[in-house]
Design an enzyme around this catalytic site. Structure first.
Site, mmCIF file in Angstrom:
data_model
loop_
_atom_site.group_PDB
_atom_site.id
_atom_site.type_symbol
_atom_site.label_atom_id
_atom_site.label_comp_id
_atom_site.label_asym_id
_atom_site.label_seq_id
_atom_site.Cartn_x
_atom_site.Cartn_y
_atom_site.Cartn_z
ATOM 1 C CG PHE A 1 5.932 5.424 0.574
ATOM 2 C CD1 PHE A 1 6.941 5.469 1.677
ATOM 3 C CD2 PHE A 1 5.526 3.896 0.177
ATOM 4 C CE1 PHE A 1 7.364 4.357 2.463
ATOM 5 C CE2 PHE A 1 5.888 3.165 1.124
ATOM 6 C CZ PHE A 1 6.827 3.158 2.605
ATOM 7 C CB SER A 2 0.584 8.867 -1.694
ATOM 8 O OG SER A 2 -0.157 9.485 -2.695
ATOM 9 N N PRO B 1 0.750 -1.176 0.019
ATOM 10 C CG PRO B 1 -0.807 -1.671 1.557
ATOM 11 C CD PRO B 1 0.288 -2.097 1.000
ATOM 12 C CB CYS B 2 1.251 3.643 -2.572
ATOM 13 S SG CYS B 2 -0.321 4.093 -3.224
ATOM 14 C CB THR B 3 -1.395 5.219 2.281
ATOM 15 O OG1 THR B 3 -2.652 4.654 1.454
ATOM 16 C CG2 THR B 3 -1.980 6.717 2.850
#
Length: 385
Positions: free
Chosen positions: A100-101, A96-98
């Site tokens: 680093f977003s 899940p990229c949250t």
């Protein structure tokens, strides 16, 4: 069809990388060509049950493991697929990229890279270490490579390198591989034999917010207008498509390709906002003559991209509209018949977190060529020009 090569999919989500795996040698931008079936996702994992429902609806006989990866042993993942260590050809996945977003930067802990979900990168490494695939492909948002997260990214590369996989990474622009979307993602790829992976050359070219140089030897970027060209006309407007509320009127007045800056003292709209006082995507409208900007998973009510055409609400007033499911599938280069349960927002959440199919295919296909599973001759049909 010969024996299919087994693949383990982690953090599978809506199945963008899974689709790329199973269609790795399919013709580019061809929804009708499912590929040879060289690769098969033997097991897909996710903690989100609706995402696994999507996988089961689109992958015949999909075997899934539901649960928090931090609590799921690698042995269980392999056993579910009927595999032992060293038998998977690939491990693929996008943690899940949250953390680093850019969309999470307003939270102090995310800006300082203290998000506890960042440990999911370590879980990816753990599965690679214990399953010993022939190669792996990890995908994430470009933000993972930023200075803010540099320590975590370098730790990831170091850990994978210590396993002997010689990880290579590169930020790729989806539009450069035929996806009608200016979406940047980082890919990390490694081989068990330690050979260096070479990323695929781009097949398309066009100007973006960072690059105004166009390579005329490549195909032009696919535009949003081209992507939507043959979609059937929808006569009835759904209520959840309409951009209403506080900024509804302002959104409807923004021209194609423009955003809230249209309503500043530097452009032709109302002088309502201060210059550069909002994110770029605020009131953003698609330009039919360019690829879309990044499709976000959970945008606010006035965050685009919205369609370039207005619609009439039930009160007869013109309003901007949100993208429909069929349009979002096209922007992600997914097949038109891909099924996602739920409403328009559910579709956007899952697709916004997914890997665009054609981008994933380009990376997986290049890896399979370099591993010797696809010959250079069969790869030649993907050449441009």
């Amino acid at each position: 069809m010969g024996e299919q090569l087994p693949v383990v999919s982690l953090f599978s989500g809506a199945g963008g990388l899974d689709l790329a795996v199973e269609r790795a040698d399919a013709d580019p931008l061809s929804a009708a060509d499912p590929g040879s079936g060289l690769l098969k996702v033997s097991v897909a994992t996710d903690y989100n049950e609706p995402a696994l429902d999507t996988l089961r609806a689109n992958f015949d006989g999909a075997t899934t493991v539901s649960g928090d990866i931090r609590e799921v042993p690698t042995e269980q993942i392999l056993a579910t697929a009927g595999l032992r260590a060293s038998e998977p050809v690939l491990v693929v996945g996008g943690p899940p990229c949250t953390p680093f977003s850019k969309s999470g930067f307003w939270l102090e802990q995310k800006r300082e890279s203290r998000d506890p979900n960042a440990s999911l990168l370590d879980e990816y490494v753990r599965v690679v270490r214990e399953s010993r695939p022939e190669a792996f492909v990890l995908e994430n948002v470009q933000g993972l490579t930023y200075t803010t997260h540099r320590a975590q990214f370098e730790r990831l590369l170091k850990a994978l390198g210590e396993l002997g996989y010689n990880p290579q990474w590169k930020v790729l622009l989806a539009a450069d591989y035929g996806v009608p979307q200016l979406r940047r993602r980082v890919f990390v790829v490694g081989r068990r034999d330690g050979e260096k992976f070479e990323f695929p050359d781009q097949t398309h070219s066009g100007w973006s917010e960072r690059d105004r140089k166009i390579d005329t030897t490549k195909l032009p970027h696919v535009t949003a207008g081209e992507a939507f060209a043959d979609l059937p006309t929808v006569l009835r407007v759904s209520e959840d498509e309409i951009v209403a509320g506080q900024y509804g009127e302002l959104a409807a007045e923004v021209p194609p390709g423009q955003n809230y800056l249209w309503h500043t003292d530097r452009y032709g709209g109302r002088n309502h906002f201060e210059w550069r006082s909002r994110y770029w995507t605020f009131l953003l409208r698609l330009d039919p003559n360019r690829p879309s900007t990044t499709l976000q998973a959970q945008p606010g009510p006035w965050v685009g991209p919205f369609h370039w055409e207005n619609v009439r609400a039930t009160d007869g007033v013109e309003r901007a509209r949100r993208l429909r499911a069929a349009e979002m599938l096209r922007l992600m280069s997914f097949p038109d018949d891909f099924k996602i349960a739920g409403n328009r927002a559910d579709v956007q959440r899952q697709l916004g977190n997914a890997v665009p199919l054609e981008l994933g295919k380009a990376v997986i296909r290049a890896l399979m060529v370099q591993l010797g599973y696809i010959t250079e001759q069969s790869e030649s049909r993907f050449a441009v020009g």
